[in-house]
Motif scaffolding. Structure first.
Motif, PDB file in Angstrom:
ATOM      1  N   VAL A   1       0.841  -1.194   0.000  1.00 25.59           N
ATOM      2  CA  VAL A   1       0.000   0.000   0.000  1.00 25.59           C
ATOM      3  C   VAL A   1       0.877   1.244   0.000  1.00 25.59           C
ATOM      4  CG1 VAL A   1      -1.744   1.324   1.258  1.00 25.59           C
ATOM      5  CG2 VAL A   1      -1.855  -1.183   1.220  1.00 25.59           C
ATOM      6  N   VAL A   2       0.655   2.120  -0.977  1.00 26.97           N
ATOM      7  CA  VAL A   2       1.226   3.459  -0.944  1.00 26.97           C
ATOM      8  C   VAL A   2       0.211   4.322  -0.213  1.00 26.97           C
ATOM      9  CG1 VAL A   2       1.914   5.450  -2.335  1.00 26.97           C
ATOM     10  CG2 VAL A   2       2.566   3.140  -3.044  1.00 26.97           C
ATOM     11  N   GLY A   3       0.488   4.601   1.061  1.00 24.62           N
ATOM     12  CA  GLY A   3      -0.493   5.230   1.927  1.00 24.62           C
ATOM     13  C   GLY A   3      -0.735   6.696   1.626  1.00 24.62           C
ATOM     14  N   ALA A   4      -1.932   7.156   1.947  1.00 24.58           N
ATOM     15  CA  ALA A   4      -2.333   8.523   1.650  1.00 24.58           C
ATOM     16  C   ALA A   4      -1.433   9.552   2.323  1.00 24.58           C
ATOM     17  CB  ALA A   4      -3.777   8.734   2.090  1.00 24.58           C
ATOM     18  N   SER A   5      -0.867   9.199   3.475  1.00 27.86           N
ATOM     19  CA  SER A   5      -0.071  10.175   4.233  1.00 27.86           C
ATOM     20  C   SER A   5       1.334  10.371   3.685  1.00 27.86           C
ATOM     21  CB  SER A   5       0.012   9.751   5.707  1.00 27.86           C
ATOM     22  OG  SER A   5       0.716   8.521   5.826  1.00 27.86           O
ATOM     23  N   TRP A   6       1.769   9.520   2.753  1.00 25.19           N
ATOM     24  CA  TRP A   6       3.143   9.652   2.262  1.00 25.19           C
ATOM     25  C   TRP A   6       3.254   9.509   0.740  1.00 25.19           C
ATOM     26  CZ3 TRP A   6       5.181   5.019   0.250  1.00 25.19           C
ATOM     27  CH2 TRP A   6       4.524   3.842   0.624  1.00 25.19           C
ATOM     28  N   THR A   7       2.212   9.881   0.035  1.00 22.85           N
ATOM     29  CA  THR A   7       2.262   9.759  -1.430  1.00 22.85           C
ATOM     30  C   THR A   7       3.295  10.700  -2.057  1.00 22.85           C
ATOM     31  OG1 THR A   7       0.461  11.366  -1.649  1.00 22.85           O
ATOM     32  CG2 THR A   7      -0.151   9.036  -1.602  1.00 22.85           C
ATOM     33  N   ARG A   8       3.748  11.702  -1.314  1.00 26.27           N
ATOM     34  CA  ARG A   8       4.749  12.622  -1.853  1.00 26.27           C
ATOM     35  C   ARG A   8       6.171  12.244  -1.438  1.00 26.27           C
ATOM     36  NH1 ARG A   8       1.820  18.608  -1.617  1.00 26.27           N
ATOM     37  NH2 ARG A   8       0.395  18.191  -3.360  1.00 26.27           N
ATOM     38  N   ASP A   9       6.320  11.141  -0.723  1.00 24.37           N
ATOM     39  CA  ASP A   9       7.652  10.620  -0.398  1.00 24.37           C
ATOM     40  C   ASP A   9       8.090   9.755  -1.578  1.00 24.37           C
ATOM     41  OD1 ASP A   9       9.907   9.378   0.576  1.00 24.37           O
ATOM     42  OD2 ASP A   9       9.027   8.801   2.499  1.00 24.37           O
ATOM     43  N   ILE A  10       8.558  10.422  -2.633  1.00 28.78           N
ATOM     44  CA  ILE A  10       8.800   9.741  -3.902  1.00 28.78           C
ATOM     45  C   ILE A  10       9.834   8.624  -3.792  1.00 28.78           C
ATOM     46  CG2 ILE A  10       9.522  10.040  -6.297  1.00 28.78           C
ATOM     47  CD1 ILE A  10       6.710  11.066  -5.586  1.00 28.78           C
ATOM     48  N   PRO A  11      10.928   8.779  -3.048  1.00 29.80           N
ATOM     49  CA  PRO A  11      11.866   7.651  -2.936  1.00 29.80           C
ATOM     50  C   PRO A  11      11.205   6.397  -2.349  1.00 29.80           C
ATOM     51  CG  PRO A  11      12.944   9.669  -2.233  1.00 29.80           C
ATOM     52  CD  PRO A  11      11.497  10.006  -2.415  1.00 29.80           C
ATOM     53  N   LEU A  12      10.360   6.565  -1.310  1.00 31.28           N
ATOM     54  CA  LEU A  12       9.687   5.399  -0.726  1.00 31.28           C
ATOM     55  C   LEU A  12       8.623   4.855  -1.674  1.00 31.28           C
ATOM     56  CD1 LEU A  12       9.324   3.420   1.554  1.00 31.28           C
ATOM     57  CD2 LEU A  12       7.865   5.095   2.731  1.00 31.28           C
ATOM     58  N   VAL A  13       7.925   5.754  -2.349  1.00 32.07           N
ATOM     59  CA  VAL A  13       6.929   5.298  -3.335  1.00 32.07           C
ATOM     60  C   VAL A  13       7.619   4.476  -4.414  1.00 32.07           C
ATOM     61  CG1 VAL A  13       5.365   6.055  -5.165  1.00 32.07           C
ATOM     62  CG2 VAL A  13       5.307   7.194  -2.942  1.00 32.07           C
ATOM     63  N   ARG A  14       8.737   4.963  -4.918  1.00 33.34           N
ATOM     64  CA  ARG A  14       9.454   4.257  -5.983  1.00 33.34           C
ATOM     65  C   ARG A  14       9.946   2.897  -5.500  1.00 33.34           C
ATOM     66  NH1 ARG A  14      12.466   8.141  -7.379  1.00 33.34           N
ATOM     67  NH2 ARG A  14      14.229   7.689  -5.993  1.00 33.34           N
ATOM     68  N   ALA A  15      10.463   2.857  -4.286  1.00 37.17           N
ATOM     69  CA  ALA A  15      10.957   1.586  -3.749  1.00 37.17           C
ATOM     70  C   ALA A  15       9.823   0.604  -3.524  1.00 37.17           C
ATOM     71  CB  ALA A  15      11.709   1.846  -2.438  1.00 37.17           C
ATOM     72  N   ALA A  16       8.690   1.086  -3.016  1.00 38.58           N
ATOM     73  CA  ALA A  16       7.543   0.208  -2.783  1.00 38.58           C
ATOM     74  C   ALA A  16       7.001  -0.335  -4.101  1.00 38.58           C
ATOM     75  CB  ALA A  16       6.458   0.964  -2.025  1.00 38.58           C
ATOM     76  N   ALA A  17       6.903   0.535  -5.102  1.00 41.03           N
ATOM     77  CA  ALA A  17       6.373   0.113  -6.399  1.00 41.03           C
ATOM     78  C   ALA A  17       7.282  -0.884  -7.089  1.00 41.03           C
ATOM     79  CB  ALA A  17       6.152   1.329  -7.287  1.00 41.03           C
ATOM     80  N   GLY A  18       8.563  -0.869  -6.745  1.00 38.30           N
ATOM     81  CA  GLY A  18       9.508  -1.774  -7.383  1.00 38.30           C
ATOM     82  C   GLY A  18       9.669  -3.113  -6.697  1.00 38.30           C
ATOM     83  N   LEU A  19       8.815  -3.403  -5.724  1.00 34.43           N
ATOM     84  CA  LEU A  19       8.938  -4.655  -4.973  1.00 34.43           C
ATOM     85  C   LEU A  19       8.592  -5.888  -5.800  1.00 34.43           C
ATOM     86  CD1 LEU A  19       7.440  -4.128  -1.387  1.00 34.43           C
ATOM     87  CD2 LEU A  19       9.816  -4.522  -2.027  1.00 34.43           C
ATOM     88  N   GLY A  20       7.797  -5.699  -6.840  1.00 33.32           N
ATOM     89  CA  GLY A  20       7.299  -6.857  -7.591  1.00 33.32           C
ATOM     90  C   GLY A  20       5.931  -7.313  -7.141  1.00 33.32           C
ATOM     91  N   LEU A  21       5.327  -6.575  -6.203  1.00 33.63           N
ATOM     92  CA  LEU A  21       3.971  -6.862  -5.745  1.00 33.63           C
ATOM     93  C   LEU A  21       2.988  -5.910  -6.425  1.00 33.63           C
ATOM     94  CD1 LEU A  21       4.421  -7.110  -1.855  1.00 33.63           C
ATOM     95  CD2 LEU A  21       4.134  -9.016  -3.458  1.00 33.63           C
ATOM     96  N   PRO A  22       1.708  -6.285  -6.511  1.00 33.99           N
ATOM     97  CA  PRO A  22       0.706  -5.302  -6.894  1.00 33.99           C
ATOM     98  C   PRO A  22       0.753  -4.114  -5.925  1.00 33.99           C
ATOM     99  CG  PRO A  22      -0.232  -7.499  -6.932  1.00 33.99           C
ATOM    100  CD  PRO A  22       1.123  -7.630  -6.302  1.00 33.99           C
ATOM    101  N   VAL A  23       0.440  -2.932  -6.426  1.00 38.73           N
ATOM    102  CA  VAL A  23       0.521  -1.710  -5.635  1.00 38.73           C
ATOM    103  C   VAL A  23      -0.884  -1.123  -5.477  1.00 38.73           C
ATOM    104  CG1 VAL A  23       1.561   0.581  -5.428  1.00 38.73           C
ATOM    105  CG2 VAL A  23       2.814  -1.271  -6.573  1.00 38.73           C
ATOM    106  N   VAL A  24      -1.250  -0.815  -4.238  1.00 39.70           N
ATOM    107  CA  VAL A  24      -2.519  -0.154  -3.941  1.00 39.70           C
ATOM    108  C   VAL A  24      -2.214   1.302  -3.629  1.00 39.70           C
ATOM    109  CG1 VAL A  24      -4.508  -0.059  -2.385  1.00 39.70           C
ATOM    110  CG2 VAL A  24      -3.564  -2.281  -3.092  1.00 39.70           C
ATOM    111  N   VAL A  25      -2.715   2.209  -4.455  1.00 42.22           N
ATOM    112  CA  VAL A  25      -2.402   3.627  -4.334  1.00 42.22           C
ATOM    113  C   VAL A  25      -3.582   4.363  -3.702  1.00 42.22           C
ATOM    114  CG1 VAL A  25      -1.766   5.735  -5.567  1.00 42.22           C
ATOM    115  CG2 VAL A  25      -0.880   3.523  -6.330  1.00 42.22           C
ATOM    116  N   GLU A  26      -3.385   4.810  -2.482  1.00 38.88           N
ATOM    117  CA  GLU A  26      -4.421   5.587  -1.806  1.00 38.88           C
ATOM    118  C   GLU A  26      -4.374   7.045  -2.272  1.00 38.88           C
ATOM    119  OE1 GLU A  26      -5.262   3.478   2.450  1.00 38.88           O
ATOM    120  OE2 GLU A  26      -3.783   5.094   2.414  1.00 38.88           O
ATOM    121  N   ARG A  27      -5.547   7.668  -2.300  1.00 35.90           N
ATOM    122  CA  ARG A  27      -5.601   9.091  -2.654  1.00 35.90           C
ATOM    123  C   ARG A  27      -5.316   9.942  -1.426  1.00 35.90           C
ATOM    124  NH1 ARG A  27      -9.269  13.427  -2.735  1.00 35.90           N
ATOM    125  NH2 ARG A  27     -10.866  12.161  -1.713  1.00 35.90           N
TER     126      ARG A  27
END
Length: 280
Positions: free
Chosen positions: A70-96
């Motif tokens: 989950v890319v949580g709503a409280s940290w969607t602008r933490d781009i390094p963490l977003v990029r690392a999470a998205a690159g895990l190889g898992l489906p990504v759930v993007v909260e608004r």
């Protein structure tokens, strides 16, 4: 983007989000909540469908134990963490993010899709904007989850608005499943491909039908209390014929000839029930 985009279903283990029936998820874990004394491995993430990391250090455990990150709503602008999470190889759930508009939300989803394998689900939570959720689903072609854990009473409304699944607490799972079954059967198109899938879809429609029949019987009982002449003697055959004609507009493949005996049985069942209640 066109609202006619083909829906891109995403598999979370044995759950398929975006195709077939809606799903209910009560196994979401956020490592941002609660004390951080213990490591995230083991029981904290064991069996989690969705897992939200607190830092990049959590990502290996998330990858090992969860079905989606989950890319949580409280940290969607933490781009390094977003990029690392998205690159895990898992489906990504993007909260608004609460203040984010649809363009920012869908842009982040597209970014996560590029960083990973393209398997992205949108998620609307907090105080959900169901109209925006519906519009984002149509515009993006991506499946969408509604996190109604803060207000499970919104479950039926979220399904009616097009949610492909609901996120709830374990205590509210039954409420969410009822909404997915009854409202989903009425409003959600399905194209089952196997005999078991067909039977499961029929079971959901039958559950919705039973719910409506129970409500109809209650209303018909109230009619019997109000009518000057009740019971079988008070039947209005002209109104019943009009009823069947109106139903045939919604069920043209059945038509009036097939609907008439069905509705006659429903009406008579209600009358018998009203008589039984009167005599007891």
């Amino acid at each position: 983007m066109s609202s006619t985009l083909r829906r891109r279903a995403v598999a979370l283990g044995d759950l398929l989000v975006g195709h077939g029936p809606g799903v209910v998820i009560s196994d979401r874990v956020s490592l941002r909540a609660g004390p951080r004394d213990a490591p995230p491995e083991g029981a904290v993430l064991e069996g989690a469908v969705l897992a939200e990391p607190a830092t990049a250090a959590d990502l290996p455990a998330v990858a090992e134990h969860a079905r989606a990150v989950v890319v949580g709503a409280s940290w969607t602008r933490d781009i390094p963490l977003v990029r690392a999470a998205a690159g895990l190889g898992l489906p990504v759930v993007v909260e608004r993010r609460p203040a984010a508009g649809m363009e920012e939300w869908l842009g982040l989803a597209d970014y996560c899709a590029l960083q990973g394998d393209g398997q992205v689900i949108l998620c609307e939570g907090g105080r959900p904007d169901l109209g925006l959720m519906r519009a984002a689903r149509a515009a993006s072609g991506r499946p969408v989850l509604a996190d109604v854990s803060a207000d499970p009473g919104l479950s039926a409304a979220a399904v009616a608005a097009g949610a492909d699944g609901l996120i709830v607490s374990p205590a509210d799972r039954r409420v969410a499943e009822e909404a997915v079954t009854v409202v989903g059967a009425l409003l959600r198109d399905e194209a089952p491909a196997t005999l078991p899938e067909c039977r499961q879809a029929i079971d959901r429609v039958d559950a919705a039908l039973a719910t409506l029949l129970e409500r109809r019987a209650a209303l018909a009982g109230r009619v019997q209390e109000i009518k000057p002449v009740g019971g079988f003697a008070g039947r209005d055959l002209g109104r019943e014929r009009d009823l069947v004609a109106r139903m045939a507009v919604r069920a043209p493949s059945l038509g009036p000839a097939r609907l008439a005996p069905i509705m006659n049985a429903v009406i008579e069942a209600g009358l018998h029930l009203a008589e039984e209640r009167t005599t007891h």
